[in-house]
Design a protein around this motif. Structure first.
Motif, PDB file in Angstrom:
ATOM      1  N   THR A 277       0.832  -1.200   0.000  1.00  0.00           N
ATOM      2  CA  THR A 277       0.000   0.000   0.000  1.00  0.00           C
ATOM      3  C   THR A 277       0.864   1.246   0.000  1.00  0.00           C
ATOM      4  O   THR A 277       1.937   1.281   0.631  1.00  0.00           O
ATOM      5  CB  THR A 277      -0.934   0.039   1.221  1.00  0.00           C
ATOM      6  OG1 THR A 277      -1.734   1.231   1.153  1.00  0.00           O
ATOM      7  CG2 THR A 277      -0.169   0.024   2.536  1.00  0.00           C
ATOM      8  N   GLU A 278       0.416   2.246  -0.715  1.00  0.00           N
ATOM      9  CA  GLU A 278       1.011   3.569  -0.580  1.00  0.00           C
ATOM     10  C   GLU A 278       0.478   4.206   0.707  1.00  0.00           C
ATOM     11  O   GLU A 278      -0.660   3.949   1.115  1.00  0.00           O
ATOM     12  CB  GLU A 278       0.653   4.451  -1.779  1.00  0.00           C
ATOM     13  CG  GLU A 278       1.249   3.959  -3.086  1.00  0.00           C
ATOM     14  CD  GLU A 278       0.883   4.843  -4.269  1.00  0.00           C
ATOM     15  OE1 GLU A 278       0.301   5.939  -4.034  1.00  0.00           O
ATOM     16  OE2 GLU A 278       1.144   4.450  -5.415  1.00  0.00           O
ATOM     17  N   VAL A 279       1.316   5.008   1.342  1.00  0.00           N
ATOM     18  CA  VAL A 279       0.959   5.656   2.600  1.00  0.00           C
ATOM     19  C   VAL A 279       1.013   7.166   2.411  1.00  0.00           C
ATOM     20  O   VAL A 279       2.016   7.701   1.920  1.00  0.00           O
ATOM     21  CB  VAL A 279       1.898   5.226   3.745  1.00  0.00           C
ATOM     22  CG1 VAL A 279       1.392   5.787   5.074  1.00  0.00           C
ATOM     23  CG2 VAL A 279       2.001   3.715   3.818  1.00  0.00           C
ATOM     24  N   SER A 280      -0.031   7.839   2.812  1.00  0.00           N
ATOM     25  CA  SER A 280      -0.080   9.290   2.660  1.00  0.00           C
ATOM     26  C   SER A 280       0.880   9.975   3.622  1.00  0.00           C
ATOM     27  O   SER A 280       0.942   9.623   4.807  1.00  0.00           O
ATOM     28  CB  SER A 280      -1.501   9.799   2.919  1.00  0.00           C
ATOM     29  OG  SER A 280      -1.512  11.219   2.971  1.00  0.00           O
ATOM     30  N   LEU A 325       5.572   7.049  -0.644  1.00  0.00           N
ATOM     31  CA  LEU A 325       5.835   6.288   0.571  1.00  0.00           C
ATOM     32  C   LEU A 325       5.073   4.972   0.489  1.00  0.00           C
ATOM     33  O   LEU A 325       3.865   4.958   0.213  1.00  0.00           O
ATOM     34  CB  LEU A 325       5.397   7.085   1.803  1.00  0.00           C
ATOM     35  CG  LEU A 325       6.135   8.404   2.054  1.00  0.00           C
ATOM     36  CD1 LEU A 325       5.578   9.090   3.297  1.00  0.00           C
ATOM     37  CD2 LEU A 325       7.643   8.184   2.178  1.00  0.00           C
ATOM     38  N   VAL A 326       5.771   3.866   0.744  1.00  0.00           N
ATOM     39  CA  VAL A 326       5.199   2.547   0.513  1.00  0.00           C
ATOM     40  C   VAL A 326       5.482   1.627   1.704  1.00  0.00           C
ATOM     41  O   VAL A 326       6.588   1.635   2.259  1.00  0.00           O
ATOM     42  CB  VAL A 326       5.762   1.914  -0.778  1.00  0.00           C
ATOM     43  CG1 VAL A 326       5.346   0.455  -0.913  1.00  0.00           C
ATOM     44  CG2 VAL A 326       5.292   2.707  -1.990  1.00  0.00           C
ATOM     45  N   LEU A 327       4.477   0.815   2.062  1.00  0.00           N
ATOM     46  CA  LEU A 327       4.645  -0.319   2.969  1.00  0.00           C
ATOM     47  C   LEU A 327       4.350  -1.582   2.178  1.00  0.00           C
ATOM     48  O   LEU A 327       3.340  -1.645   1.453  1.00  0.00           O
ATOM     49  CB  LEU A 327       3.699  -0.206   4.172  1.00  0.00           C
ATOM     50  CG  LEU A 327       4.085   0.828   5.232  1.00  0.00           C
ATOM     51  CD1 LEU A 327       2.914   1.076   6.177  1.00  0.00           C
ATOM     52  CD2 LEU A 327       5.321   0.367   6.003  1.00  0.00           C
ATOM     53  N   GLU A 328       5.213  -2.602   2.312  1.00  0.00           N
ATOM     54  CA  GLU A 328       5.056  -3.822   1.528  1.00  0.00           C
ATOM     55  C   GLU A 328       5.570  -5.006   2.333  1.00  0.00           C
ATOM     56  O   GLU A 328       6.603  -4.919   2.992  1.00  0.00           O
ATOM     57  CB  GLU A 328       5.817  -3.706   0.206  1.00  0.00           C
ATOM     58  CG  GLU A 328       5.675  -4.906  -0.719  1.00  0.00           C
ATOM     59  CD  GLU A 328       6.370  -4.681  -2.049  1.00  0.00           C
ATOM     60  OE1 GLU A 328       6.216  -5.532  -2.949  1.00  0.00           O
ATOM     61  OE2 GLU A 328       7.095  -3.662  -2.187  1.00  0.00           O
TER      62      GLU A 328
END
Length: 589
Positions: A277-280, A325-328
């Motif tokens: 997911t991309e993170v704001s 910004l990404v969490l994976e």
């Protein structure tokens, strides 16, 4: 010795399914019990939980489909339906449910330090399943709302994707091609590579065409966070053999379910499934008080759906991928997966006490809390009372963030359009939610309505055995008709008697559940001259696979100057309906 019980749906719904035995002279129905051989009351319980099942988008009760509830956990074995019967699965067709606790396990002293707790897992066709922890800190009935997301009509901030052909597997459960789901123009993705083995809970391969249901909860959407499965205050396995109550600050959550041939995918071998997911950058990191940035670290959690407990999995790092910004993470088992910061919580926090001169069971408040200037939590259907000693006269905050400020706003909850509540103070700033202080809130009703106090005295007999009378104990739910998002008011029928305050010329819908049976109807009071009123009741009953519908019943009764009327009513139930309502054996021996 086994106790035999006879169960009956609440009389306002069920007893009204036949003609009154003395409709032409209803007020003279006195002493009938003395002439009959056996009088039976259904069981009564004082501690438990009222569950409201609420559609996350419409805020209406979920009553268009059957709701199935499984109860597990520490004290799950002591949870029964309101007939005192333990079910493998509890059912509801009216968007709410009443569960009670074995009275032998209720102790007001020990509950203060060791609350009764259990998990409810809620399933309804077309909605996401939810597991929620229930904790009871004192005797009495607790009201708990459980929010369900309708997959084909999700609220803003909740993205749902359902596909019947996500990926295929061979006879070994091995994927034969790559599968991918994207949501929100690629901001979120779920990917599985070729060659990954899918297994069910027993470790057997899941073969065939895999159907997928994926839901993503946006951390910046208040509607999505309000619908967070089970709520943001959770029981957490901290990964070091300790368990704590904590409050999540989510950075994004996935609810993914994969099925084929009636089997649910539980785990993966030879790889896993990748969540991204991309993170704001608008999301605030509560550990720093600053916007989230590259290289910030955050906990990744999964939920054990059997217990509702969230389990710490690992620390993840926020990456910068092409300016985003990404969490994976690639995971090897399925559950709810959630990236979260968290606050520690306390069991007992601030206490609100309501004061005033309103003696009504139709009062609902909307209580909004802005926590630490960021997250917002609403109790939109909170029942309150200004009567000292009433269980709804106070609210004690529990499982709230420690050492954290909040601003509360109190408004009319819209539970009943005949009531318009105002609060003083209407806003309240608390520097520490866990301060344990008492705050007094004065409540007034801005509407002046002509209210009739109705004392019901109700009983039923079987058509084939008039010497058997049932005077039931039950909870009755009622609200103005045609207001689907209004809260239900409640009244308790004790040995066939209850009192309800109703305004003139307003039609109320009524409903109740008794065990797995349910019923609905309407109730209206109209003037008949200056000294009498008509009480008009129309049943529309569904009882298991049977049921009955009757024409409206009108009872004409005297109306004294006190505006308090008495309605005595005896109903004769058809044998088939009477038999459907029997509980053959209680779970208490």
């Amino acid at each position: 010795m086994k106790k035999l019980l006879l169960g009956l749906l609440p009389v306002l719904c069920i007893l009204l399914t036949s003609r009154c035995t003395l409709a032409e002279d209803i007020e003279k129905l006195q002493g009938a019990v003395d002439s009959l051989g056996i009088v039976i009351g259904t069981p009564t319980f004082e501690t438990g939980v009222y569950l409201d099942f609420i559609n996350a988008k419409s805020k209406n009760y979920v009553d268009e489909v059957e709701i199935k509830v499984n109860v597990t956990g520490t004290d799950g074995q002591y949870v029964y339906n309101n007939l005192g019967v333990r079910e493998d699965q509890f059912l509801s067709r009216i968007g709410m449910m009443e569960l009670v606790i074995d009275p032998r396990k209720v102790d007001s002293v020990s509950m203060l330090t060791t609350p009764l707790e259990f998990n409810v897992t809620v399933q309804a066709e077309g909605y996401n399943p939810v597991t929620q922890k229930i904790k009871l800190f004192k005797p009495g009935m607790q009201m708990t709302a459980i929010t369900l997301v309708k997959l084909n009509d999700a609220p803003e901030g909740i993205s749902a994707s359902v596909t019947n052909n996500f990926v295929g597997t061979n006879s070994s459960g091995r994927t034969t091609q790559k599968g991918e789901i994207t949501m929100n123009s690629g901001e979120q993705s779920i990917t599985i590579n070729e060659g990954v083995v899918m297994r069910d809970e027993a470790g057997n391969p899941v073969t065939g065409t895999i159907a997928a249901s994926a839901v993503f909860f946006d951390p910046l959407s208040q509607a999505a966070q309000d619908a967070f499965p089970g709520g943001l205050t959770v029981v957490a396995d901290m990964g070091d053999n300790t368990t704590e109550d904590i409050r999540f600050v989510s950075a994004g959550m996935f609810d993914l379910r994969l099925t084929a041939g009636g089997k649910n995918v539980s785990s993966f071998d030879n790889g896993g499934i990748t969540l991204k997911t991309e993170v704001s950058p608008e999301l605030i990191n509560p550990n720093t008080g600053q916007p989230l940035k590259e290289n910030d670290v955050i906990e990744l959690w999964s939920q054990d759906e059997g217990t509702g407990k969230w389990v710490f999995e690992k620390m993840d790092t926020v990456r910068n991928v092409n300016g985003k910004l990404v969490l994976e993470e690639t995971v090897t088992h399925l559950s709810l997966w959630n990236w979260d910061f968290y606050y520690n919580t306390c069991d007992y926090g601030a206490r609100f006490v309501f004061r005033g001169n309103i003696d009504s069971d139709r009062m609902r408040a909307r209580i909004t809390a802005v926590i630490d200037g960021q997250s917002i939590e609403e109790r939109t259907r909170e029942r309150i009372s200004t009567v000292p000693g009433n269980p709804y006269n106070e609210i004690i905050l529990s499982r709230v963030p420690s050492n954290t400020p909040a601003k509360f706003t109190f408004e009319d909850g819209g539970g009943d359009r005949t009531v318009q509540l105002t609060f003083n103070p209407s806003t309240l700033d608390i520097s520490n939610l866990c301060d344990g202080q008492t705050y007094y809130i004065d409540v007034t009703d801005a509407k002046a309505n002509e209210i009739i106090k109705v004392n019901f005295d109700l009983q039923a007999t079987s058509a084939s055995n008039s010497r058997l009378i049932i005077r039931p104990n039950a909870t009755i739910y009622y609200r103005p008709a045609g207001e689907a998002n209004a809260s239900w008011n409640t009244a308790y029928l004790s040995n066939g008697r209850t009192t309800i305050d109703l305004p003139l010329a307003v039609t109320y819908e009524i409903q109740a559940a008794f065990g797995n049976n349910s019923g609905k109807g309407t109730l209206r009071i109209e003037r008949d001259g200056s000294s009498r009123v008509n009480v008009i009741m129309t049943p529309d009953i569904e009882i298991g696979s049977g049921g009955t519908t009757a024409a409206p019943i009108t009872l004409n009764v005297a109306r004294p100057s006190s505006n308090t009327i008495r309605v005595r009513y005896t109903a004769v139930l058809p044998d088939n309906v009477f038999d459907l309502l029997r509980v053959k054996e209680s779970s208490f021996n």
